[in-house]
Design an enzyme around this catalytic site. Structure first.
Site, PDB file in Angstrom:
ATOM      1  CB  VAL A   1     -13.746  94.999  65.893  1.00 58.95           C
ATOM      2  CG1 VAL A   1     -14.132  96.160  66.796  1.00 58.95           C
ATOM      3  CG2 VAL A   1     -14.372  93.705  66.394  1.00 58.95           C
ATOM      4  N   GLY A   2     -14.243  93.549  62.754  1.00 56.46           N
ATOM      5  CA  GLY A   2     -13.607  92.592  61.851  1.00 56.46           C
ATOM      6  C   GLY A   2     -14.599  92.150  60.800  1.00 56.46           C
ATOM      7  CD  GLU A   3     -17.497  92.289  56.624  1.00 59.50           C
ATOM      8  OE1 GLU A   3     -18.136  93.310  56.867  1.00 59.50           O
ATOM      9  OE2 GLU A   3     -18.004  91.164  56.532  1.00 59.50           O
TER      10      GLU A   3
ATOM     11  CE1 TYR B   1     -17.469  80.186  59.489  1.00 59.53           C
ATOM     12  CE2 TYR B   1     -15.821  81.573  60.531  1.00 59.53           C
ATOM     13  CZ  TYR B   1     -16.701  80.513  60.586  1.00 59.53           C
ATOM     14  OH  TYR B   1     -16.804  79.780  61.739  1.00 59.53           O
ATOM     15  CB  ALA B   2     -17.651  85.373  60.750  1.00 59.54           C
ATOM     16  CB  SER B   3     -19.263  90.652  60.466  1.00 61.34           C
ATOM     17  OG  SER B   3     -19.569  90.506  59.112  1.00 61.34           O
ATOM     18  CB  VAL B   4     -15.729  90.188  64.868  1.00 64.55           C
ATOM     19  CG1 VAL B   4     -15.632  90.350  66.379  1.00 64.55           C
ATOM     20  CG2 VAL B   4     -15.425  88.752  64.487  1.00 64.55           C
TER      21      VAL B   4
ATOM     22  CE  LYS C   1     -15.558  83.882  63.936  1.00 67.55           C
ATOM     23  NZ  LYS C   1     -14.356  83.120  64.317  1.00 67.55           N
TER      24      LYS C   1
ATOM     25  CG  ASP D   1      -5.169  77.276  61.919  1.00 71.08           C
ATOM     26  OD1 ASP D   1      -3.992  77.225  61.501  1.00 71.08           O
ATOM     27  OD2 ASP D   1      -5.994  78.102  61.519  1.00 71.08           O
TER      28      ASP D   1
END
EC number: 2.7.11.23
Lengths: 390, 351
Positions: free
Chosen positions: B18-20, B23-26, B41, B134
């Protein structure tokens, strides 16, 4: 802005003292390492009890001993079996390797000796921190990490020098004082330490730390008590400063004992204050009780801290020669598959290569079968990983 | 430890990405035993020359310690190969998407509800002596029941010991307080409160309140909106490291711009966007302001507006940052403490 910071720090420690002492007696006296049996304090749930340090890294001295002994026994058994197999391999191939089964000739390090070797390396953290002018929290965290790593590992599994350097390197990052690994290795080792010897076990050690990097060091708690004592306004500042100087030394010494794995930061801090000035510390505890309705800290915990520090003081733990002897013997008791030049080492590498090759083939086949969403969350990407290294 | 790690790993299944980011993929997945939906993650490590990445370390370090309804929950951590996997609760949307969704209409109670949840999460961080550094709508995630959670602790740190310097290159610019823009190296939880004030204003306006194009322009934007501070209003700010003199903008009443907001809302906003960080309200005190107890009551989370669209794969930092035009994060390469290696003269022999 600075003055605000000071107040913050002070308040935090006050909380911890109040809160720990309300509950501490249970966890310390229970003499076990399960914290589930203790009733929660009726009125409030201390923040410290949510910390990973409280949840996972507090043990009774007995439990500590058992963990260390079991790690020691496991490592010895592993080395013994490994060297027997090594001999068999050598006999079969009729080739003699440069390494020989030295386990037969040397006594393995005992748990006590392991502890002494670890303490020796713990004592080496401070000079390195001085070299880099790291803040004290780097030193404290690194030492905490080393002790946690050796709860379930033997020095025969992982050499404490390497563990010490890598834990220190991890600590620089976890407490916001990062240096590049190249500078780190260069300034410590003068070319004798490779960056890979540090980085290669960083992940492994983090795993052993359960990726729980937050620590609650006793020197912060001691600072809080010191600030508190200033608000008591019973003792001249100069006298307090002198006392605090002494306490800092004692806290430093406590780091070379197992105190932080048994007692809470505030208990260790109070133990050190008691050692430096019992009368004033008793008055302080009384003041906290009257003015803030804080329960006094458990006597057994405070005396336990004092006992650990006194035992350390009277021992001759850091004798370099005896440490060198332990170090020499532990080398003979390493798992031969980890020692270069042995048949076991070659065998393990060959097996490793084969596994990698099999996985790569399997992955290729999978990729062909399934061209979309081929990436595995559980660390597929083997091809990528392997090529990355080259 | 190895066994523990494997046991944890086996607790979860992963289904789709669901995310890329670099630094990371989810991934979306499930807890095998409970069926609970989770986000995994996967942080790629072993690609950085200095080993484990600082932002990964920060995120793991703080999420291991923080358990609160309004802070993203980390259920587990495990490693596989050279990857670090954080098992997080699955959250369907974020406040930025909600603010940008023009089809949604916000009632005053909705904004109050999001603000209350944000402040509770932030208060929990601050009570644990953690600065988030942040906060912005994009980092306030929301689950299917409408509960808001503070997320992304990649820039977080503990409150520093007295005398220690911290970096001022934190917080996405539009949400960054003036003391950081002036280069303050000692600061407090008040930096996060400024961000909360900006988020509140954005909820009211439905557009970023103080969008500066660069750091200098950011200060200019702030002063144009809130008036250039006088020394009496914010003692000491003229001696901050990067202080420069700005045009003297007059103070404009917040009511003029936020005409639809009640007096109690204006009070909260003004106290969050107070120049002097020493006097800026704390999250805990903010929650006790009349705004939160006055009518209308905060909307119960399940009744809050939510986008009809399915959550799309979301870019992850640092990619998310570069994709946002001027709203760039400059918070990389943090060095809160810099040892002076020139002074290192001798070698230590500990063998």
């Amino acid at each position: 802005m600075d003055s605000m910071r000071e107040n913050d720090t002070g308040d935090r420690k006050n909380d911890m003292i109040l809160l720990d002492s309300a509950e501490g007696a249970g966890s310390v006296d229970a003499g076990d390492d399960t914290h589930t049996e203790h009733p929660h304090p009726p009125h409030q749930h201390p923040l410290y009890h949510d910390s990973s340090q409280y949840r996972h890294w507090r043990f009774s001295e007995t439990a500590l001993r058992e963990h260390r002994e079991s790690a020691n026994a496991k490592a010895i058994a592993l080395a013994r079996a490994g060297w027997e197999k090594e001999e068999a391999l050598n006999a079969a191939s009729q080739s003699s390797t440069s390494a020989s089964a030295s386990t037969a000739k040397t006594t393995p390090p005992s748990t006590d000796e392991e502890d002494r070797l670890i303490v020796y390396y713990l004592s080496q953290v401070k000079p390195i921190c001085n070299l880099f002018q790291f803040p004290e929290v780097v030193e404290a965290s690194a030492i905490t990490y080393i002790k946690r790593v050796y709860l379930f590992n033997s020095v025969m599994d992982l050499h404490p020098k390497r563990v010490m350097l890598t834990c220190l390197f991890i600590a620089t990052k976890t407490v916001n004082a990062p240096v590049s690994v190249a500078d780190f290795a260069k300034h410590i080792g003068k070319g004798k330490i490779s960056t890979s010897s540090i980085l290669d076990i960083e992940f492994l050690l983090s795993q052993n730390l359960r990726f729980e990097y937050a620590t609650h060091p006793a020197h912060r708690a001691a600072w809080g008590v010191y600030l508190d004592m200033q608000s008591m306004q019973t003792t001249p500042q100069q006298e307090l400063d002198g006392l605090f100087g002494e306490v800092r030394q004692l806290v430093r010494m406590s780091r070379l004992t197992c105190a932080e794995l048994v007692y809470s930061p505030s208990q260790i801090a109070l133990g050190c204050f008691i050692m430096a000035n019992r009368t004033l510390t008793d008055a302080y505890i009384e003041w906290k009780r009257n003015a803030f309705n804080a329960q006094p800290p458990p006597h057994t915990a405070i005396e336990g801290v004092v006992h650990l520090i006194n035992t350390y003081k009277s021992s001759n733990t850091l004798n370099k020669e005896s440490v060198q002897d332990i170090d020499r013997r532990l080398k003979a008791w390493q798992d031969p598959s980890k020692v270069e030049g042995t048949a076991m080492h070659r065998l393990k590498q060959e097996e490793g290569d084969k596994v990698d090759l099999d996985k790569r083939k399997k992955r290729q086949a999978e990729a062909e079968r399934n061209d979309k969403d081929g990436e595995s969350v559980f660390g597929g990407l083997l091809g990528g990983h392997i090529t990355h290294g080259t | 430890m190895e066994q523990l790690n494997t046991a944890i790993m086996k607790r979860y299944s992963k289904e789709r990405k669901v995310g890329e980011g670099t630094y990371a993929s989810v991934y979306q997945g499930h807890c095998v035993e409970t069926g609970r939906m989770v986000a995994i993650k996967k942080i790629k490590i072993g690609q950085f020359k200095d080993g484990l990445d600082m932002s990964a370390i920060r995120e793991v370090k703080f999420l291991q310690e923080l358990k609160h309804e309004n802070v993203i929950e980390m259920l587990d951590v495990f490693s596989a190969k050279q990857n670090l996997n954080l098992v997080l609760e699955f959250l369907t949307t974020d406040l930025e998407l909600i603010i940008k969704d023009r089809s949604l209409i916000f009632r005053p109670g909705d904004i109050k509800s999001w603000m209350a949840m944000t402040l509770r999460g932030v208060d929990w961080c601050h009570r644990n002596f953690i600065l988030h550094r942040d906060l912005k709508p994009n980092n306030l995630l929301i689950n299917d029941k409408g509960i808001l959670k503070v997320a992304d602790f990649g820039l977080a740190r503990d409150v520093a010991d007295p005398g220690m310097k911290m970096t001022c290159q934190v917080i996405t610019r539009w949400y960054r307080p003036p003391e950081l823009l002036f280069g303050a190296r000692a600061y407090s939880s008040a930096v996060d409160i400024w961000s909360v004030g900006c988020i509140f204003a954005e909820l009211l306006l439905r557009t970023p309140y103080l969008p500066g194009e660069n750091d200098i322009e950011q200060l200019n934007t702030i002063f144009r909106a809130l008036g250039t501070p006088k020394e009496s209003e914010w003692p000491g700010h003229t001696s901050l490291p990067s202080y420069i003199k700005f045009q003297d903008y007059p103070k404009q009443p917040l009511e003029d711009l936020f005409s639809a907001a009640g007096n109690d809302a204006i009070e909260l906003l003004g106290k969050c966007l107070h120049y002097n960080p020493h006097e800026r309200i704390s999250a805990g005190s903010a929650l006790r302001l009349p705004y939160f107890s006055n009518q209308p009551k905060p909307t119960p989370p399940p009744l809050l507006p939510k986008p009809l669209k399915e959550l799309e794969p979301r870019a992850l930092p640092p990619d998310a940052v570069t994709g946002q035009g001027n709203n760039k994060r400059k918070a990389d390469g943090e060095q809160d403490h810099k040892p002076d290696l020139r002074k290192v003269a001798r070698k230590i022999d500990f063998q």
